[in-house]
Design a protein around this motif. Structure first.
Motif, short mmCIF file in Angstrom:
data_model
loop_
_atom_site.label_atom_id
_atom_site.label_comp_id
_atom_site.label_asym_id
_atom_site.label_seq_id
_atom_site.Cartn_x
_atom_site.Cartn_y
_atom_site.Cartn_z
N MET A 1 51.19 32.39 85.45
CA MET A 1 51.39 32.60 84.02
C MET A 1 50.73 31.48 83.27
SD MET A 1 53.13 31.95 81.05
CE MET A 1 54.36 30.80 81.59
N VAL A 2 49.93 31.81 82.30
CA VAL A 2 49.16 30.83 81.56
C VAL A 2 49.68 30.77 80.12
CG1 VAL A 2 46.88 30.19 80.73
CG2 VAL A 2 47.14 31.23 82.98
N ILE A 3 49.85 29.58 79.62
CA ILE A 3 50.24 29.42 78.24
C ILE A 3 49.02 29.69 77.37
CG2 ILE A 3 51.05 27.78 76.50
CD1 ILE A 3 52.57 26.37 78.71
N THR A 4 49.11 30.69 76.52
CA THR A 4 47.99 31.01 75.65
C THR A 4 48.39 30.85 74.20
OG1 THR A 4 48.58 33.34 75.42
CG2 THR A 4 47.20 32.75 77.31
N LYS A 5 47.41 30.68 73.36
CA LYS A 5 47.70 30.50 71.94
C LYS A 5 48.15 31.79 71.29
CE LYS A 5 44.61 26.59 71.14
NZ LYS A 5 43.54 26.05 70.30
N SER A 6 47.68 32.91 71.80
CA SER A 6 47.87 34.14 71.06
C SER A 6 49.17 34.87 71.37
CB SER A 6 46.71 35.10 71.32
OG SER A 6 46.65 35.44 72.68
N GLN A 53 56.86 41.60 83.93
CA GLN A 53 56.86 40.28 83.30
C GLN A 53 58.21 39.62 83.11
OE1 GLN A 53 54.69 40.47 79.59
NE2 GLN A 53 52.73 40.76 80.60
N TYR A 54 59.29 40.35 83.15
CA TYR A 54 60.58 39.77 82.74
C TYR A 54 60.94 38.55 83.58
CZ TYR A 54 65.22 39.38 80.82
OH TYR A 54 66.34 38.90 80.19
N VAL A 55 61.50 37.55 82.94
CA VAL A 55 61.73 36.24 83.58
C VAL A 55 62.69 36.31 84.76
CG1 VAL A 55 63.61 35.63 81.98
CG2 VAL A 55 62.27 33.82 83.11
N ASP A 56 63.64 37.22 84.74
CA ASP A 56 64.64 37.32 85.80
C ASP A 56 64.30 38.51 86.70
OD1 ASP A 56 66.85 37.60 87.42
OD2 ASP A 56 68.32 37.54 85.81
N GLY A 57 63.98 38.23 87.95
CA GLY A 57 63.60 39.29 88.89
C GLY A 57 64.72 40.26 89.21
N THR A 58 65.97 39.88 88.90
CA THR A 58 67.10 40.81 89.09
C THR A 58 67.36 41.61 87.82
OG1 THR A 58 68.90 39.37 88.32
CG2 THR A 58 68.14 39.07 90.60
N ARG A 285 59.36 34.08 86.70
CA ARG A 285 60.35 34.54 87.67
C ARG A 285 59.91 34.33 89.11
NH1 ARG A 285 60.06 40.94 86.55
NH2 ARG A 285 58.55 41.59 88.12
N GLN A 286 58.62 34.15 89.35
CA GLN A 286 58.16 33.82 90.70
C GLN A 286 58.30 32.34 91.00
OE1 GLN A 286 56.07 35.95 88.74
NE2 GLN A 286 56.90 37.73 89.82
N GLY A 287 58.78 31.59 90.00
CA GLY A 287 58.90 30.16 90.18
C GLY A 287 57.60 29.43 89.91
N THR A 288 56.59 30.16 89.46
CA THR A 288 55.31 29.54 89.14
C THR A 288 55.46 28.65 87.92
OG1 THR A 288 54.10 31.45 89.99
CG2 THR A 288 52.89 29.95 88.55
N ARG A 289 55.04 27.43 88.07
CA ARG A 289 55.20 26.46 87.00
C ARG A 289 53.85 26.10 86.39
NH1 ARG A 289 59.15 21.35 86.82
NH2 ARG A 289 60.42 22.92 87.86
N GLU A 290 53.78 26.17 85.09
CA GLU A 290 52.59 25.74 84.36
C GLU A 290 52.98 24.54 83.51
OE1 GLU A 290 49.48 26.84 84.48
OE2 GLU A 290 49.89 28.46 85.90
N ARG A 291 52.19 23.48 83.61
CA ARG A 291 52.49 22.26 82.86
C ARG A 291 51.48 22.05 81.74
NH1 ARG A 291 52.83 16.84 85.25
NH2 ARG A 291 50.79 17.39 86.11
N GLU A 292 51.98 21.58 80.62
CA GLU A 292 51.12 21.10 79.55
C GLU A 292 51.26 19.58 79.53
OE1 GLU A 292 48.96 22.50 77.73
OE2 GLU A 292 49.36 24.64 77.95
N THR A 357 60.98 38.32 77.20
CA THR A 357 61.20 36.97 77.71
C THR A 357 60.55 36.86 79.08
OG1 THR A 357 63.31 36.79 76.53
CG2 THR A 357 62.94 35.27 78.36
N ILE A 358 59.56 35.97 79.19
CA ILE A 358 58.79 35.89 80.44
C ILE A 358 58.94 34.57 81.17
CG2 ILE A 358 57.06 37.53 79.62
CD1 ILE A 358 55.23 35.07 79.17
N ALA A 359 59.53 33.57 80.50
CA ALA A 359 59.64 32.27 81.15
C ALA A 359 60.71 31.44 80.47
CB ALA A 359 58.29 31.54 81.11
#
Length: 427
Positions: A1-6, A53-58, A285-292, A357-359
């Protein structure tokens, strides 16, 4: 998941009650839909987006496959029937920030690039436990602000109509309207009911205001940030550069009552204050972390104190949490609102829209502040009467030594300046 401006926004900026239903989301409209989906196709399109996309896989312990089967087995003769089913379907998630907007509602949430909006100027959300509509914060100098609406006020009725069972989209449709027309809100505050008759207006928003203050500890740069809109970072950069030319000894950044806005705006502004370090992490929800992270382009390293309160939400919490965890600033005030969710907002094939809600986001020290907020380093609470006097009746005292929280910030700043600018939080 990438943080995008749009596409990415913060959960706390739920709804600004105005012609622009959600302010400053950075949404890029794709104009007229290439084709109009059938009602059943639209229902499935929404289901598929949530599924992916939903943040909670359950899906918050909901059998999402069974939900699809239930709603696709229905017959739909028009779009309105589909809209009703989509809203019902999303309610199963028990997440007030994942919501559907019909074409009119979606159009109303688009960013107005002129920086103007029509409405009363409050940001609301739906309490996840009580389902009540709660004011995150009034926007400064708007009709709601001048009327005396406060953060955490619960909206009980709109023009006499009960808000029980009402979602934020429904509330928007009742509250927004033409400039010059009135709307009456019945709110609950500290177990007391109050009624506010507010006249809608055309509102021009400038997110940043700043000035140089002469204080007992020297020249101080005072910057008030009202919201994280698309042009907030540009105005913040201008404020810092001008105050640097005036050779201020330190800064007070006022985020009180700032309900949030754009994720990228909070990141850009954080980079103006810190040269290195993590600003925020988002986790899907996959635990993928994106840092700024900071980019080594801070505009100043002078001492900094940030003022926060219960109306400081989402992007305000990202900025204050980043500067607190990186030991760049001392926070003074009260516990913040507590919204740590990120949404993706996207258009659908018939011109309607969906926020999902995705993250969730974490501060640099991996704090999950959702439902809790940021705790200030120095706690200094104002009573509701003090806040109303300061913010409404005696506005000229705001950001002066007659403002108790500002005065405390000056005191802390003086200690930092005396210590060669090293931020030291007292507890």
């Amino acid at each position: 998941m990438v943080i995008t401006k749009s596409r990415l926004v913060l959960g706390a900026t739920a709804v600004t009650l105005s012609t622009i239903a959600v302010t400053s989301l950075g949404i890029h409209s794709r104009g007229q839909a290439l084709f109009k989906a059938s009602p059943k196709e639209l229902v499935d399109e929404v289901w598929q987006i949530v599924q992916r996309q939903y943040v909670d896989g359950t899906f918050n312990q909901v059998d999402w496959q069974a939900v699809r089967k239930e709603y696709l087995n229905k017959s739909y003769s028009n779009q309105q029937e589909a809209y009703k089913s989509i809203r019902e379907m999303l309610k199963r998630l028990n997440d007030p920030y994942t919501r559907f907007m019909d074409p009119e509602e979606f159009k109303n949430m688009q960013v107005d690039t002129s920086g103007e909006l029509t409405g009363i100027g409050i940001t609301i959300s739906q309490d996840e436990k009580t389902k009540q509509l709660v004011v995150i914060a009034p926007i400064e100098d708007t009709p709601a602000f001048k009327a005396g609406i406060l953060a955490k006020d619960v909206i009980l009725r709109i023009d006499g109509k009960s808000t029980k069972g009402m979602d934020t989209n429904q509330a928007v449709s009742l509250i927004r309207g033409a400039a010059g027309t009135p709307v009456t809100l019945t709110i609950q505050r500290n177990n007391q009911q109050k009624q506010f008759k507010i006249t809608r207006a055309r509102i021009e928003i400038h997110p940043v205001r700043y000035s140089q203050k002469q204080t007992p500890v020297g020249k101080v740069g005072y910057i008030r940030l009202n919201q994280f809109s698309a042009n907030a970072s540009k105005e913040m950069q201008e404020a810092i550069r001008n105050l640097e030319k005036q050779q201020v000894a330190g800064y007070i950044l006022d985020l009180r009552g700032n309900p949030g806005g754009l994720l990228f705006s909070s990141v850009e502004i954080a980079r103006m204050w810190i040269d290195k370090g993590t600003i925020v992490s988002t986790v899907d929800r996959q635990g993928t972390r994106e840092r700024e992270v900071a980019n080594g382009r801070a505009l100043t390293d002078k001492p900094l104190v940030i003022l926060v309160d219960k109306g400081s939400a989402s992007a305000s919490e990202i900025l204050s949490g980043a500067l607190q965890d990186n030991k760049r600033a001392v926070l003074v005030g009260t516990q913040t609102f507590g919204k740590g969710l990120v949404q993706s907002v996207r258009p659908l094939d018939d011109g309607s829209g969906l926020a999902v809600t995705i993250a969730k986001y974490l501060t640099p020290n991996n704090r999950d502040i959702n439902k809790h907020g940021i705790d200030p380093d120095i706690k200094l609470e104002l009573s509701d009467a003090q806040r109303q006097d300061l913010w409404l009746r005696e506005r000229d005292k705001l950001g002066t030594l007659q403002d108790p929280q500002f005065a405390k910030a000056v005191e802390i700043l003086g200690k930092q300046i005396a210590g060669k600018g090293t931020p030291t939080a007292e507890r």
